[in-house]
Design an enzyme around this catalytic site. Structure first.
Site, short mmCIF file in Angstrom:
data_model
loop_
_atom_site.label_atom_id
_atom_site.label_comp_id
_atom_site.label_asym_id
_atom_site.label_seq_id
_atom_site.Cartn_x
_atom_site.Cartn_y
_atom_site.Cartn_z
CG ASP A 34 -2.03 -7.67 -12.74
OD1 ASP A 34 -1.68 -7.37 -13.89
OD2 ASP A 34 -3.23 -7.72 -12.39
CG ASP A 74 -2.31 -2.14 -15.35
OD1 ASP A 74 -1.52 -2.88 -15.95
OD2 ASP A 74 -3.52 -2.04 -15.65
CG ASP A 115 -0.40 -0.40 2.50
OD1 ASP A 115 0.78 -0.81 2.55
OD2 ASP A 115 -1.10 -0.31 3.53
C1 IPM Z 1 -0.84 -8.66 -17.42
C2 IPM Z 1 -2.30 -8.92 -17.65
C3 IPM Z 1 -2.61 -10.37 -17.31
C4 IPM Z 1 -2.30 -10.60 -15.85
C5 IPM Z 1 -4.05 -10.81 -17.65
C6 IPM Z 1 -4.43 -10.51 -19.07
C7 IPM Z 1 -4.27 -12.26 -17.30
O1 IPM Z 1 -3.08 -8.05 -16.90
O2 IPM Z 1 -0.02 -9.29 -18.11
O3 IPM Z 1 -0.51 -7.85 -16.55
O4 IPM Z 1 -3.13 -10.35 -14.97
O5 IPM Z 1 -1.19 -11.07 -15.58
MN MN Z 2 -1.96 -6.61 -15.72
#
Ligand code: IPM
Ligand code: MN
Length: 352
Positions: free
Chosen positions: A243, A247, A219
């Site tokens: 993950d 992002d 966090d």
């Molecule tokens: C990523 C994507 C994948 C993940 C999905 C599409 C399964 O979000 O490569 O980050 O969650 O790993």
């Molecule tokens: Mn992802």
């Protein structure tokens, strides 16, 4: 050098950006006299539609028999809002990672000077930010024991010492070669699995005295990433946290469409953009091909073709500096198509 590459365009914008990535790789290989062969395979929703399996055996064989996989994206909205779908495109990607033993996902976040004003963060906060996120890719909740009924459901965040040690080794080695700062991200104040991660990391840190190792709860790391991204050099974390944090990290540079990644382990390595399949843009020729093209640079670097990779990187940078970009960067005015940007980069490669 001879290179045999399995190309998996997948879904959504995948095929459009894949073409541009292949063209850039072909151009650079032609220039340096490498013999590159591309073989195409199906994956994701495209493979479910064709043969009912998101990662068909034939695609697996193709990947296994190649030197590298050049992957684009999977996902289709017809599955996203249907929680009861038994087969999903994403299972294709997960199966590929698991079957090829790709436990280490390397996601570099770099900023381009000419793009600083495009970031949702202030330019003075991100100028010079340059870090690597190393995400564990074949363990944790993604692959742990699951149960699903109408009344209850769970996913298990399971990690073995072996799984933790091998990913931490990758992270310590990257950190030794970079600015020698490793941040281990976990949730050790709450999760048992995280406590094992931290314990193993503390044991291993002794063997890397040149690396400054610190520990951060996830966090707090999520906050620090946008408050002070320059703090980071190498981040290592488990599958789910990685993950989410990548992002978040990907938009720092100004567009998610710019960031490539590499997944490595025991089998054929996979190179892919970090963004997804963006189904709304499918067929419109507007998606940014740069993350895919830079994934090609990472592929070349994996085979120690550093000059070749650097030419791709220079071409990409020049296209951004020339303002020759897709609408995610230029906005609606003066934008160029996926294929035009790809062609610009290919021509730069040919001319330099
Ligand atoms: C990523 C994507 C994948 C993940 C999905 C599409 C399964 O979000 O490569 O980050 O969650 O790993
Ligand atoms: Mn992802």
């Amino acid at each position: 050098m001879d290179l045999k590459i399995a190309v998996l365009p997948g879904d959504g914008i995948g095929p459009e950006i894949s073409t541009q990535g292949v063209n850039a790789l072909q151009a650079v290989c032609d220039k340096f006299g490498h013999n590159v062969m591309f073989d195409f395979g199906i994956v994701g929703a495209a493979a479910i539609d064709a043969v009912g399996d998101p990662f068909p055996e034939k695609t697996y064989q193709l990947c296994r028999d190649s030197d590298a996989v050049f992957f684009s994206a999977v996902g289709d909205p017809k599955y996203d809002n249907n929680p009861s779908a038994k087969i999903r495109p994403e299972q294709g990607l997960l199966a590929m990672r698991k079957k090829l033993g790709l436990f280490a996902n390397i996601r570099p976040v770099e900023t381009f000077k000419c793009m600083l004003h495009k970031s949702p963060l202030k330019a003075e906060i991100i100028d010079g930010a340059d870090f690597l996120c190393i995400r564990e890719l074949t363990g944790g909740m993604y692959f742990g024991k699951k149960y699903e009924s109408d009344a209850e459901a769970y996913d298990t965040n399971h990690y073995t010492r072996h799984e933790i040690e091998r990913i931490l080794k990758v992270a310590f080695e990257y950190a030794s070669r970079r600015r020698r700062h490793l941040t281990v991200v976990d949730k050790a104040n709450v999760l048992a699995s995280s406590r094992l991660w931290r314990k193993v990391a503390q044991e291993m840190a002794v063997d890397y005295p040149e690396v400054v190792t610190d520990y951060m709860f996830v966090d707090n790391a999520a906050m620090k990433l946008i408050q002070d991204p320059r703090f980071f050099d190498v981040i290592v974390t488990e599958n789910t946290f990685g993950d989410i944090l990548t992002d978040e990290g990907s938009v720092i540079s100004g567009s998610m469409g710019l960031l490539p990644s590499a997944s490595t382990g025991s089998g054929t390595p996979v190179f892919e953009p970090i963004h997804g399949s963006w189904p709304e843009a499918k067929g419109k020729n507007i998606a940014n091909p740069i993350a895919q093209i830079l994934s090609g640079a990472m592929l070349l670097e994996y085979f120690n073709l550093t000059e070749e990779a650097s030419l791709i990187r220079r071409a990409v940078k020049a296209s951004l500096e020339a303002g020759f970009s897709t609408p995610d960067i230029t906005g609606d005015r003066h934008h160029h198509s996926t294929s035009a940007v790809g062609q610009w980069i290919v021509e730069y490669i040919q001319r330099h």
